[in-house]
Design an enzyme around this catalytic site. Structure first.
Site, mmCIF file in Angstrom:
data_model
loop_
_atom_site.group_PDB
_atom_site.id
_atom_site.type_symbol
_atom_site.label_atom_id
_atom_site.label_comp_id
_atom_site.label_asym_id
_atom_site.label_seq_id
_atom_site.Cartn_x
_atom_site.Cartn_y
_atom_site.Cartn_z
ATOM 1 N N GLY A 1 -14.226 5.762 3.359
ATOM 2 C CA GLY A 1 -13.706 6.108 4.677
ATOM 3 C C GLY A 1 -13.255 7.559 4.742
ATOM 4 O O GLY A 1 -13.469 8.252 5.745
ATOM 5 N N GLN B 1 -8.841 0.870 9.753
ATOM 6 C CA GLN B 1 -7.981 -0.323 9.769
ATOM 7 C C GLN B 1 -8.370 -1.298 10.883
ATOM 8 O O GLN B 1 -7.897 -2.434 10.892
ATOM 9 C CB GLN B 1 -6.513 0.088 9.965
ATOM 10 C CG GLN B 1 -5.930 0.880 8.809
ATOM 11 C CD GLN B 1 -5.704 0.033 7.563
ATOM 12 O OE1 GLN B 1 -5.625 -1.198 7.625
ATOM 13 N NE2 GLN B 1 -5.609 0.682 6.417
ATOM 14 N N SER C 1 -14.687 1.747 6.572
ATOM 15 C CA SER C 1 -14.703 1.596 5.119
ATOM 16 C C SER C 1 -14.816 0.121 4.741
ATOM 17 O O SER C 1 -14.059 -0.713 5.249
ATOM 18 C CB SER C 1 -13.402 2.181 4.549
ATOM 19 O OG SER C 1 -13.301 1.902 3.178
ATOM 20 N N HIS D 1 -14.202 -1.794 2.026
ATOM 21 C CA HIS D 1 -13.245 -2.607 1.267
ATOM 22 C C HIS D 1 -12.030 -3.035 2.074
ATOM 23 O O HIS D 1 -11.212 -3.817 1.600
ATOM 24 C CB HIS D 1 -12.816 -1.876 -0.019
ATOM 25 C CG HIS D 1 -11.866 -0.746 0.191
ATOM 26 N ND1 HIS D 1 -10.537 -0.860 -0.085
ATOM 27 C CD2 HIS D 1 -12.053 0.512 0.651
ATOM 28 C CE1 HIS D 1 -9.935 0.308 0.180
ATOM 29 N NE2 HIS D 1 -10.847 1.135 0.629
ATOM 30 N N THR E 1 -28.723 9.624 -3.977
ATOM 31 C CA THR E 1 -29.312 8.289 -4.037
ATOM 32 C C THR E 1 -28.302 7.273 -3.522
ATOM 33 O O THR E 1 -27.132 7.308 -3.888
ATOM 34 C CB THR E 1 -29.723 7.967 -5.484
ATOM 35 O OG1 THR E 1 -30.700 8.918 -5.877
ATOM 36 C CG2 THR E 1 -30.304 6.557 -5.597
ATOM 37 N N CYS F 1 9.206 7.527 -2.985
ATOM 38 C CA CYS F 1 9.158 7.232 -4.415
ATOM 39 C C CYS F 1 7.888 6.504 -4.836
ATOM 40 O O CYS F 1 7.582 6.427 -6.010
ATOM 41 C CB CYS F 1 10.373 6.439 -4.807
ATOM 42 S SG CYS F 1 11.868 7.404 -4.574
#
Lengths: 391, 144
Positions: free
Chosen positions: A72, A180, A200, A202, A238, A326
């Site tokens: 993506g 999304q 995308s 996945h 390819t 974090c």
């Protein structure tokens, strides 16, 4: 600790068994190069073109308007840079928003260093872009508008069709990052009025390492990768044949029954959205109450920090994510949470739970119960909570 | 980013959480904007740290370094506690990821802040080891 409850479907999804089954021949005996003339190569070429038809059908495009990419992010990079370079003789201004994915924001930042001007539109408290702001930002030099369809962190679904009308009226090219949105909301390139769209595999049950960019016929976009003649000579290399076959199958499955799937998933979402504030004080829902992805839940828990929350959830076998600084390796909390007006100290305590087809209501109950316990434990450790309790 | 087993142990079973009753030394460092606040309270008698507890708002590393720091200074003379470095706290935890080094600096400073408070209450002069900008970004840049 093994993950028992997976609530990070916006990060990635589990590969569907049916998708893997489609891919398997191209990972094994059907290994031909799609550019080869003999039958083994021709079979790979046929498989790619079949997948292109599937992607096109899923978003209402023509097959020749679909270009396969490595992810993506690549699709976003290509759409933005390719448009900027192809149209720089017309102007150097691009309009975007403050809440885009980094694949868009960092690409725009790189273009700014090359002399392009970028307007990053603000969003309201729910993370919504105002189409009137888009229209007001257009100048004679504007060559591209890029606004994401649904935000990856807080799930807010943007008024893409309205922005599409504005773009068309002003003859400005319009790209949307729909990474999304595919499978979560109806995506039809004509109805949305977009010239380019990124996706995308996945994110909707397909494999990692493959995405696609829709480029409307006739739109001038520079070549992304130079080399062989693959992808009409615009993106050499390819082809990832098994990945592309997987993308085709996954998008067909993901878009087969969007209303049915969204109803099932949003029922789980709404349970979390109702129960978390009912059982835990001092929490804030981030994103729009209704115009949000069916699987997106994002809360800030005051007085505690997001990474501690994620580690504690992991101990209980629950996988989630946070906009906390974090967890990102930087020290600033999520740009999206700051853009909706949250102060730093609140933004540090965010939690994103993203629900998928495989989750269950029982898992939602278990997650709420775990959160009640964890938030209490971390708050008792927090000097901020202590100070608050004694006010 | 991976945490050592010791960090995970001190995060999941933190030692000395809370506030010491009748504390005569309390220090707080960091700020919520950066995402870390550490508070240390101590009961010091004859310059020996008899008891020490912490409260921390922060990530896993911040909680683990707080916990380890309290373990390292408990029962020690205040001069020994003041000599504790962030590196010693990190070493005791088998290391921290680079972006988390500032958490160990915060632990060192929290101890110093508590002892400075003790000096103040005793009417004694305290010379700080070094001035902290009060923002995690400062230490983060040093660490890089």
């Amino acid at each position: 600790m093994s993950t028992e409850i997976y609530l990070d479907n916006s990060a990635t999804t589990k590969l569907k068994p049916e998708v893997l089954a489609e891919m398997m021949p191209y990972l094994t005996e059907q290994y031909g190069n799609p550019s080869s003339i003999y039958s083994l190569g021709r079979e790979s070429k046929r498989a790619i073109e079949a997948a292109r038809d599937q992607v096109a059908a899923a978003i209402g495009a023509k097959s020749r308007e679909i270009y396969f990419t490595g992810c993506g992010s690549e699709a976003d990079n290509w759409a933005i840079r390719g448009t900027a370079y192809a149209h720089r003789n017309k102007g150097n201004h691009i309009i975007s928003t403050q809440i885009e994915h980094h694949a868009v924001l960092h690409t725009l930042a790189a273009l700014e260093k090359e002399g392009f001007l970028v307007t990053y539109l603000p969003v309201d408290e729910y993370g919504m872009v105002n189409p009137a702001d888009v229209e007001a930002a257009i100048t004679e030099d504007t060559i591209l508008i890029t606004v994401m369809m649904a935000n990856n962190e807080i799930g807010t679904i943007q008024p893409i069709a309205e922005i599409g009308e504005i773009a068309k009226a002003h003859k400005v090219l319009f790209h949307t990052d729909a990474v999304q949105a595919i499978g979560a909301a109806p995506v039809d390139v004509a109805a949305l009025g977009v010239d380019m769209l990124s996706l995308s595999a996945h994110k909707f049950g397909g494999p990692k390492g493959v995405g696609a960019l829709y480029i409307r016929s006739g739109v001038k976009v520079d070549t992304f990768l130079y080399g062989g003649g693959q992808e009409s000579g615009r993106r050499a290399g390819t082809e990832n044949v098994p990945g592309i076959v997987g993308l085709g199958k996954a998008i067909t499955l993901a878009t087969a029954d969007i209303p049915g799937k969204a109803a099932k998933i949003s029922a789980m979402r709404d349970k979390l959205i109702a129960e978390i504030p009912a059982r835990i004080p001092d929490v804030r829902l981030n994103g729009h109450p209704t115009k949000r992805l069916p699987g997106n839940v994002n809360f800030c828990f005051q007085y505690i920090e997001g990474e501690s929350l994620l580690l504690s959830l992991d101990f209980k076998g629950i996988a989630a994510s946070s906009g906390s600084a974090c967890t990102s390796g930087s020290l600033d909390p999520s740009h999206v949470l700051l853009a909706i007006g949250l102060p730093h100290e609140i933004a540090h305590g965010s939690l994103r739970l993203s629900i998928g087809e495989d989750n269950t209501m029982e898992e939602m109950d278990a997650t709420v119960a775990a959160l009640v316990e964890i938030v209490q434990r971390l708050r008792e450790m927090s000097p901020l909570y202590h100070a608050q309790a004694h006010k | 980013m991976l945490y050592s087993e010791k960090v995970m142990d001190h995060f999941s079973n933190p030692r000395n959480v809370g506030e010491v009753e009748n504390a005569n030394a309390v220090g707080q460092v960091g700020n919520a904007k950066c995402g870390d606040i550490m508070q240390m309270s101590m009961r010091i008698e004859d310059d020996i740290i008899q008891d020490v507890k912490f409260k921390t708002f922060g990530c896993g590393a911040a909680i683990a370094t707080s916990s380890m720091a309290t373990e390292l200074v408990k029962g020690k003379h205040i001069d020994e506690a003041l000599a504790l470095t962030n590196k010693a706290v990190m070493d005791a935890l088998d290391g921290l990821p680079p972006v988390k080094v500032h958490c160990s600096v915060l632990a060192e400073e929290a101890i110093e802040a508590a002892i400075a408070d003790y000096y103040k209450r005793q009417g004694k002069e305290f010379t700080p080891k070094k001035a902290c900008g009060g923002c995690c970004h400062d230490c983060h840049q040093e660490a890089e």
